[in-house]
Design a protein around this motif. Structure first.
Motif, PDB file in Angstrom:
ATOM      1  N   UNK A 219       0.832  -1.216   0.000  1.00  0.00           N
ATOM      2  CA  UNK A 219       0.000   0.000   0.000  1.00  0.00           C
ATOM      3  C   UNK A 219       0.861   1.258   0.000  1.00  0.00           C
ATOM      4  N   UNK A 220       1.889   1.264   0.879  1.00  0.00           N
ATOM      5  CA  UNK A 220       2.732   2.463   0.962  1.00  0.00           C
ATOM      6  C   UNK A 220       3.443   2.701  -0.371  1.00  0.00           C
ATOM      7  N   UNK A 221       3.984   1.634  -0.959  1.00  0.00           N
ATOM      8  CA  UNK A 221       4.673   1.786  -2.251  1.00  0.00           C
ATOM      9  C   UNK A 221       3.713   2.338  -3.299  1.00  0.00           C
ATOM     10  N   UNK A 222       2.490   1.825  -3.268  1.00  0.00           N
ATOM     11  CA  UNK A 222       1.486   2.292  -4.227  1.00  0.00           C
ATOM     12  C   UNK A 222       1.196   3.775  -4.015  1.00  0.00           C
ATOM     13  N   UNK A 223       1.057   4.170  -2.735  1.00  0.00           N
ATOM     14  CA  UNK A 223       0.681   5.555  -2.443  1.00  0.00           C
ATOM     15  C   UNK A 223       1.823   6.543  -2.700  1.00  0.00           C
ATOM     16  N   UNK A 224       3.072   6.066  -2.657  1.00  0.00           N
ATOM     17  CA  UNK A 224       4.167   7.005  -2.961  1.00  0.00           C
ATOM     18  C   UNK A 224       4.457   7.035  -4.460  1.00  0.00           C
ATOM     19  N   UNK A 225       3.617   6.358  -5.242  1.00  0.00           N
ATOM     20  CA  UNK A 225       3.698   6.512  -6.696  1.00  0.00           C
ATOM     21  C   UNK A 225       4.471   5.424  -7.424  1.00  0.00           C
ATOM     22  N   UNK A 226       4.762   4.302  -6.731  1.00  0.00           N
ATOM     23  CA  UNK A 226       5.481   3.217  -7.419  1.00  0.00           C
ATOM     24  C   UNK A 226       4.570   2.587  -8.465  1.00  0.00           C
ATOM     25  N   UNK A 227       5.146   2.250  -9.607  1.00  0.00           N
ATOM     26  CA  UNK A 227       4.360   1.559 -10.637  1.00  0.00           C
ATOM     27  C   UNK A 227       4.100   0.137 -10.181  1.00  0.00           C
ATOM     28  N   UNK A 228       2.996  -0.420 -10.672  1.00  0.00           N
ATOM     29  CA  UNK A 228       2.636  -1.795 -10.287  1.00  0.00           C
ATOM     30  C   UNK A 228       3.749  -2.775 -10.624  1.00  0.00           C
ATOM     31  N   UNK A 230       6.900  -2.219 -10.767  1.00  0.00           N
ATOM     32  CA  UNK A 230       8.014  -2.022  -9.823  1.00  0.00           C
ATOM     33  C   UNK A 230       7.747  -2.814  -8.544  1.00  0.00           C
ATOM     34  N   UNK A 318      -5.048  -4.363  -7.228  1.00  0.00           N
ATOM     35  CA  UNK A 318      -6.392  -4.210  -7.808  1.00  0.00           C
ATOM     36  C   UNK A 318      -7.406  -3.890  -6.714  1.00  0.00           C
ATOM     37  N   UNK A 321      -7.022  -0.259  -5.701  1.00  0.00           N
ATOM     38  CA  UNK A 321      -7.589   0.650  -6.716  1.00  0.00           C
ATOM     39  C   UNK A 321      -9.099   0.491  -6.786  1.00  0.00           C
TER      40      UNK A 321
ATOM     41  N   UNK B  49      -6.642  11.718  -4.254  1.00  0.00           N
ATOM     42  CA  UNK B  49      -5.381  10.988  -4.353  1.00  0.00           C
ATOM     43  C   UNK B  49      -5.453   9.885  -5.413  1.00  0.00           C
ATOM     44  N   UNK B  51      -7.148   7.285  -5.456  1.00  0.00           N
ATOM     45  CA  UNK B  51      -7.224   5.950  -4.880  1.00  0.00           C
ATOM     46  C   UNK B  51      -8.627   5.379  -5.061  1.00  0.00           C
ATOM     47  N   UNK B  72      -0.423   2.946 -15.154  1.00  0.00           N
ATOM     48  CA  UNK B  72       0.891   3.587 -15.119  1.00  0.00           C
ATOM     49  C   UNK B  72       0.763   5.106 -15.142  1.00  0.00           C
ATOM     50  N   UNK B  75      -0.178   6.187 -11.744  1.00  0.00           N
ATOM     51  CA  UNK B  75       0.983   6.187 -10.847  1.00  0.00           C
ATOM     52  C   UNK B  75       1.815   7.439 -11.062  1.00  0.00           C
ATOM     53  N   UNK B  78       0.066  10.274  -9.551  1.00  0.00           N
ATOM     54  CA  UNK B  78       0.085  10.191  -8.083  1.00  0.00           C
ATOM     55  C   UNK B  78       1.391  10.739  -7.515  1.00  0.00           C
ATOM     56  N   UNK B  79       2.460  10.672  -8.327  1.00  0.00           N
ATOM     57  CA  UNK B  79       3.745  11.204  -7.857  1.00  0.00           C
ATOM     58  C   UNK B  79       3.723  12.725  -7.736  1.00  0.00           C
ATOM     59  N   UNK B 106      11.495   4.954  -5.535  1.00  0.00           N
ATOM     60  CA  UNK B 106      10.595   4.256  -6.466  1.00  0.00           C
ATOM     61  C   UNK B 106      10.577   4.940  -7.843  1.00  0.00           C
TER      62      UNK B 106
END
Lengths: 321, 219
Positions: A219-228, A230, A318, A321, B49, B51, B72, B75, B78-79, B106
């Motif tokens: 969740x944290x990785x997703x929220x900081x903008x990491x691509x799926x 990644x 998924x 999202x 956000x 989400x 993508x 994402x 979101x950055x 990331x």
């Protein structure tokens, strides 16, 4: 972005100096050495060991069955029956000479009267005199290994020159042996398939369990903008390593055990029990193919953990999202 | 920067929790988002956000209709938004430094390219001496500041904060508000979701008040 040096905040927000850790810049994104990760390694190790043992058993049965079949197929028998008007000793000598003349036959050993009496001793008792009984005489014919003898020609010359002789190439036995060997290997493969299925299921569920504890990380990785891709890539690599680690422990233990059993069986092959065991099962050896199959099991299970982790990450993303 | 037009949101087959929301968030703006519990503040933050997707209406963010974007692209968008969660959501196995640097990591940046930047920001939020500490040993205020630092390290154009003063004492709450004001002055648009009337009274800013799923704006 505000100016990075702001006297007010340096004075207002600074906390007393309390260093509680060492500088670290590149901690893996996926936590290592978690309890669930160690449990997964243990599950993978145990299941890989069991699957590898099954592989070893299948290869051992296959070898033993092939050995039995080969032993039976290598030896043939010429039976010379007593016939009125013919001298059985002359017929035996002629049959031996004919057999020796066929290329590809390594040995021809006529059984003496004493040998025949010894063979019949369990049924007819000791002190038997074969002169009083019309007992056929046996000639053991051994094929040279790897050679193809013209057995049809042997059968023909025996029929024309020694009418009291009959040739038995053990074809019936060989067919039965082949059927039995196939059945044994098939049963082994079925057991291996079941163990492998159980292994894959156990590893899949253990991986999902380990992944459940990592949901906050995803969740944290997703929220900081990491691509799926990644996120999934990091988890897949981490779980591939865990799978390989557990597989190497379990599969490695099985390989070591096979090697030890092979050595032990060779050491004891001279003893009475060892000879009987080796007559039944051959020398304990899974062969290179067996060891390669164990390595394949290790790789397969590691791939299952990696794939399951990737799948779980994608499902989690998924759901987010 | 952000535009909502007649946006509605419902979960499953339930009633609409947000109804006919139409508003804009302009660049360099500062606003509080408030309302009673259950009014839909967190749901609105989730929409901002990216989400959640709205059940109806149009959301445009940084010039893109978010309904038409793939994963993508979402994402990447979101950055450009930083978020501070009420429960911080720091990763316990990473140091404060690594948590704050995570958004840059990331993005694929090399550690030596952002080290000075992260250390400077940690010093600025007063965590210079705690950068190698793990989150479990940080106080609530330190965690909050680490979460804020992580939200702003990638220089987002929009910063969202969900009850950022909910876990801290009033004096630290004031200090955190000053931190948000400084960030806003440097060009970041800020949305702070809060119940804290006293906090809002300390700074004259636009208020977005949610009540029964509808939005009332007080400029």
């Amino acid at each position: 972005m505000p100016p990075m040096t702001d006297d007010r905040y340096e004075t207002d927000l600074s906390t007393p100096s309390r260093r509680s850790g060492e500088p670290r810049f590149d901690t893996p994104i996926v936590p290592r050495n978690s309890i669930s990760g160690r449990a997964l390694v243990a599950v993978v190790a145990i299941m890989t060991f069991l699957a590898s043992m099954t592989v070893g058993a299948v290869f051992q049965v296959r070898h033993a069955a092939a050995d039995w079949q080969s032993d039976v197929a290598k030896e043939m028998t010429i039976q010379v029956k007593p016939m009125s008007g013919r001298n059985i000793d002359d017929d035996v000598a002629r049959a031996v000479a004919l057999a020796k003349g066929i290329p590809g036959i390594a040995g021809v050993k006529p059984m003496s009267k004493a040998d025949s009496a010894k063979l019949l001793e369990p049924f007819l008792g000791a002190g038997l005199s074969l002169d009083e009984l019309p007992v056929p005489r046996m000639i053991v014919v051994t094929l040279a290994s790897g050679a193809i003898a013209d057995l049809a020609q042997l059968r023909r010359v025996l029929a024309s020159e020694v009418p009291s002789a009959s040739f038995d190439d053990h074809r019936g036995w060989v067919e039965r042996m082949r059927a039995m060997a196939l059945s044994a290997v098939f049963a082994g493969v079925v057991v291996f398939a079941l163990v492998l299925a159980a292994t894959i299921l156990s590893v899949t569920f253990a991986t999902r369990g380990a992944m459940a504890t990592n949901r906050p990380v995803i969740e944290v990785l997703h929220f900081v903008g990491a691509r799926n891709a990644f996120i999934a890539g990091h988890f897949q690599r981490h779980f591939l390593l865990l799978g390989l680690q557990g597989g190497a422990v379990g599969g490695g233990a099985a390989i070591v055990l096979f090697a030890i059993l092979g050595l032990v069986s060779r050491w004891f092959s001279g003893s009475v029990g060892g000879q009987e065991t080796s007559a039944l099962f051959g020398t304990f050896s899974v062969g290179l193919a067996g060891y390669l199959a164990v390595v394949a099991v290790i790789v397969l299970i590691a791939l299952v953990t990696a794939f399951t982790s990737r799948h779980t990450v994608n499902r989690t993303l998924e759901a987010i999202d | 920067m952000v535009r909502f037009e007649n946006v509605g949101l419902r979960y499953g087959l339930g009633p609409e929790v947000l109804r006919d929301l139409s508003f804009r968030i302009d660049p360099h703006s500062f606003q509080f988002l408030t309302g009673p519990s259950g009014a839909g503040k967190t749901s609105l933050l989730k929409l901002l956000f990216l989400s959640l997707k709205p059940t109806r209406g149009l959301i445009t963010q940084f010039g893109h209709d978010v309904a038409t974007l793939n994963k993508d692209a979402l994402s990447a968008l979101r950055r450009r938004v930083g978020i501070v969660f009420q429960d911080f959501r720091l990763l316990d196995h990473m140091t404060t430094y690594e948590n704050v640097a995570l958004p840059l990591r990331v993005m694929g940046r090399q550690e030596d390219s952002y080290r000075d930047e992260v250390i400077e920001l940690l010093n600025w939020v007063g965590l210079g001496e705690r950068m190698w500490a793990l989150p479990p040993v940080l106080s609530g205020g330190e965690k909050q500041r680490a979460a804020i630092a992580r939200a702003v390290i990638a220089r987002p154009q929009l910063l969202l904060a969900d009850e950022p003063t909910g876990n801290v004492d009033p004096s630290l709450g004031q200090r955190l508000l000053r931190l948000f004001i400084e960030l806003n002055k440097s060009g970041t648009s800020v949305v702070i979701a809060t119940h804290d009337i006293a906090l809002m009274d300390q700074y004259d800013a636009r208020r977005l008040v949610l009540h029964d799923g509808r939005l009332h704006i007080y400029d």
